[in-house]
Design a protein around this motif. Structure first.
Motif, PDB file in Angstrom:
ATOM      1  N   GLY A  92       1.071  -1.108   0.084  1.00  0.00           N
ATOM      2  CA  GLY A  92       0.078  -0.051  -0.070  1.00  0.00           C
ATOM      3  C   GLY A  92       0.979   1.188  -0.047  1.00  0.00           C
ATOM      4  O   GLY A  92       2.015   1.161   0.328  1.00  0.00           O
ATOM      5  N   ASP A  93       0.450   2.300  -0.321  1.00  0.00           N
ATOM      6  CA  ASP A  93       1.029   3.783  -0.531  1.00  0.00           C
ATOM      7  C   ASP A  93       0.960   4.513   0.894  1.00  0.00           C
ATOM      8  O   ASP A  93      -0.066   4.043   1.500  1.00  0.00           O
ATOM      9  N   VAL A  94       1.930   4.972   1.117  1.00  0.00           N
ATOM     10  CA  VAL A  94       1.990   5.891   2.459  1.00  0.00           C
ATOM     11  C   VAL A  94       2.335   6.976   2.073  1.00  0.00           C
ATOM     12  O   VAL A  94       3.203   7.543   1.282  1.00  0.00           O
ATOM     13  N   LEU A  95       1.709   8.110   2.563  1.00  0.00           N
ATOM     14  CA  LEU A  95       1.832   9.606   2.634  1.00  0.00           C
ATOM     15  C   LEU A  95       1.641  10.171   4.078  1.00  0.00           C
ATOM     16  O   LEU A  95       0.826  10.006   4.579  1.00  0.00           O
ATOM     17  N   VAL A  96       2.906  10.757   4.101  1.00  0.00           N
ATOM     18  CA  VAL A  96       2.973  11.297   5.637  1.00  0.00           C
ATOM     19  C   VAL A  96       3.225  12.839   5.247  1.00  0.00           C
ATOM     20  O   VAL A  96       4.224  13.121   4.456  1.00  0.00           O
ATOM     21  N   GLU A  97       2.508  13.907   6.097  1.00  0.00           N
ATOM     22  CA  GLU A  97       2.636  15.308   5.968  1.00  0.00           C
ATOM     23  C   GLU A  97       2.958  15.843   7.483  1.00  0.00           C
ATOM     24  O   GLU A  97       2.179  15.415   8.152  1.00  0.00           O
ATOM     25  N   GLY A  98       3.942  16.791   7.315  1.00  0.00           N
ATOM     26  CA  GLY A  98       3.851  17.441   8.512  1.00  0.00           C
ATOM     27  C   GLY A  98       4.635  16.731   9.608  1.00  0.00           C
ATOM     28  O   GLY A  98       4.388  17.122  11.046  1.00  0.00           O
ATOM     29  N   ALA A  99       5.612  15.682   9.756  1.00  0.00           N
ATOM     30  CA  ALA A  99       6.211  15.072  10.520  1.00  0.00           C
ATOM     31  C   ALA A  99       7.224  15.899  11.137  1.00  0.00           C
ATOM     32  O   ALA A  99       8.286  16.091  10.373  1.00  0.00           O
ATOM     33  N   LEU A 100       7.371  16.321  12.530  1.00  0.00           N
ATOM     34  CA  LEU A 100       8.467  17.366  12.884  1.00  0.00           C
ATOM     35  C   LEU A 100       9.221  16.370  13.751  1.00  0.00           C
ATOM     36  O   LEU A 100      10.339  16.979  14.362  1.00  0.00           O
ATOM     37  N   ASP A 101       9.376  15.188  14.092  1.00  0.00           N
ATOM     38  CA  ASP A 101      10.280  14.204  14.848  1.00  0.00           C
ATOM     39  C   ASP A 101      10.797  13.127  14.053  1.00  0.00           C
ATOM     40  O   ASP A 101      10.619  13.379  12.564  1.00  0.00           O
ATOM     41  N   GLN A 102      10.854  12.314  14.800  1.00  0.00           N
ATOM     42  CA  GLN A 102      11.370  10.837  13.991  1.00  0.00           C
ATOM     43  C   GLN A 102      10.268  10.360  13.094  1.00  0.00           C
ATOM     44  O   GLN A 102       9.154  10.360  13.175  1.00  0.00           O
ATOM     45  N   LEU A 103      10.759   9.854  11.934  1.00  0.00           N
ATOM     46  CA  LEU A 103       9.802   9.301  10.840  1.00  0.00           C
ATOM     47  C   LEU A 103      10.626   7.927  10.492  1.00  0.00           C
ATOM     48  O   LEU A 103      11.481   8.398   9.630  1.00  0.00           O
ATOM     49  N   HIS A 104      10.277   6.785  10.695  1.00  0.00           N
ATOM     50  CA  HIS A 104      10.612   5.682  10.088  1.00  0.00           C
ATOM     51  C   HIS A 104       9.406   4.902   9.223  1.00  0.00           C
ATOM     52  O   HIS A 104       8.343   4.686  10.142  1.00  0.00           O
ATOM     53  N   VAL A 105       9.713   4.730   8.190  1.00  0.00           N
ATOM     54  CA  VAL A 105       8.764   3.982   7.158  1.00  0.00           C
ATOM     55  C   VAL A 105       9.527   2.838   6.763  1.00  0.00           C
ATOM     56  O   VAL A 105      10.423   2.868   6.022  1.00  0.00           O
ATOM     57  N   ASP A 106       8.632   1.488   6.744  1.00  0.00           N
ATOM     58  CA  ASP A 106       9.246   0.469   6.331  1.00  0.00           C
ATOM     59  C   ASP A 106       8.087  -0.311   5.348  1.00  0.00           C
ATOM     60  O   ASP A 106       7.099  -0.629   6.460  1.00  0.00           O
ATOM     61  N   ALA A 107       8.054  -0.016   4.003  1.00  0.00           N
ATOM     62  CA  ALA A 107       6.974  -0.498   3.347  1.00  0.00           C
ATOM     63  C   ALA A 107       7.464  -1.820   2.483  1.00  0.00           C
ATOM     64  O   ALA A 107       8.348  -1.516   1.855  1.00  0.00           O
ATOM     65  N   GLY A 108       6.831  -2.898   2.638  1.00  0.00           N
ATOM     66  CA  GLY A 108       7.138  -4.057   1.794  1.00  0.00           C
ATOM     67  C   GLY A 108       6.990  -3.703   0.164  1.00  0.00           C
ATOM     68  O   GLY A 108       7.843  -3.898  -0.684  1.00  0.00           O
ATOM     69  N   SER A 109       5.756  -3.111  -0.112  1.00  0.00           N
ATOM     70  CA  SER A 109       5.600  -2.603  -1.374  1.00  0.00           C
ATOM     71  C   SER A 109       4.717  -1.527  -1.671  1.00  0.00           C
ATOM     72  O   SER A 109       3.800  -1.572  -0.809  1.00  0.00           O
ATOM     73  N   GLY A 110       4.907  -0.401  -2.222  1.00  0.00           N
ATOM     74  CA  GLY A 110       4.119   0.565  -2.427  1.00  0.00           C
ATOM     75  C   GLY A 110       4.875   1.929  -2.306  1.00  0.00           C
ATOM     76  O   GLY A 110       5.971   1.901  -1.940  1.00  0.00           O
ATOM     77  N   ASP A 111       4.341   3.167  -2.922  1.00  0.00           N
ATOM     78  CA  ASP A 111       5.273   4.330  -3.001  1.00  0.00           C
ATOM     79  C   ASP A 111       5.069   4.875  -1.476  1.00  0.00           C
ATOM     80  O   ASP A 111       4.043   4.725  -0.803  1.00  0.00           O
ATOM     81  N   VAL A 112       6.121   5.726  -1.154  1.00  0.00           N
ATOM     82  CA  VAL A 112       6.373   6.246  -0.057  1.00  0.00           C
ATOM     83  C   VAL A 112       6.519   7.800  -0.483  1.00  0.00           C
ATOM     84  O   VAL A 112       7.474   8.222  -0.807  1.00  0.00           O
ATOM     85  N   GLU A 113       5.822   8.757   0.268  1.00  0.00           N
ATOM     86  CA  GLU A 113       5.786  10.042   0.074  1.00  0.00           C
ATOM     87  C   GLU A 113       5.804  10.706   1.183  1.00  0.00           C
ATOM     88  O   GLU A 113       4.955  10.550   2.106  1.00  0.00           O
ATOM     89  N   ALA A 114       6.534  11.896   1.635  1.00  0.00           N
ATOM     90  CA  ALA A 114       6.494  12.504   2.764  1.00  0.00           C
ATOM     91  C   ALA A 114       6.781  13.916   2.426  1.00  0.00           C
ATOM     92  O   ALA A 114       7.920  14.374   1.891  1.00  0.00           O
TER      93      ALA A 114
END
Length: 140
Positions: A92-114
């Motif tokens: 699945g796709d991951v979209l993160v907006e406005g993270a001001l601290d730690q950001l750890h993303v582990d995606a098996g399959s899918g687009d990651v946008e921050a």
């Protein structure tokens, strides 16, 4: 015939100090905002499947609670911006907006946008998909 979907809202009034999301299948849209709790809307595939959640010592954990196949949980959430985000997805796709601290993303399959992230502690990987990060300069 495709499985039916339903929506499950979740509102957390207690202070959220960290976010952990772990879903096997589903798209995620997580927004860091000027809030202390969390507002979540899950779109869940499968009548007996649900959004699972736990709040322990300020850590909000969101996960899929699957009882039938197919099962997917799409999550849209607004959480405090200045907390650590830990996100795991199988597909699945991951979209993160406005993270001001730690950001750890582990995606098996899918687009990651921050976008509009501080990048203070940044770890992002996907097994298959694109990664697009927009880190702002803290002096701006």
């Amino acid at each position: 015939m495709p499985a039916s979907t339903h929506e499950e809202p979740l509102s957390v009034d207690q202070p959220v100090l960290a976010l952990n999301v772990d879903v096997g299948s589903g798209d995620l849209h997580i927004v860091g905002g000027d809030v202390s709790g969390a507002d979540v809307l899950a779109k869940v595939e499968g009548d007996s499947n649900h959004l699972g959640y736990e709040l322990s010592d300020g850590r909000l954990s969101l996960f899929e609670d699957c009882h039938e196949q197919p099962c997917s949980v799409n999550i849209s959430a607004i959480v405090p911006a200045a907390i650590p985000f830990e996100i795991h997805t199988g597909s699945g796709d991951v979209l993160v907006e406005g993270a001001l601290d730690q950001l750890h993303v582990d995606a098996g399959s899918g687009d990651v946008e921050a976008v509009d992230i501080a990048g203070l502690d940044l770890q992002v990987k996907t097994g298959s998909g694109d990664i697009d990060l927009s880190v702002f300069d803290p002096t701006e």
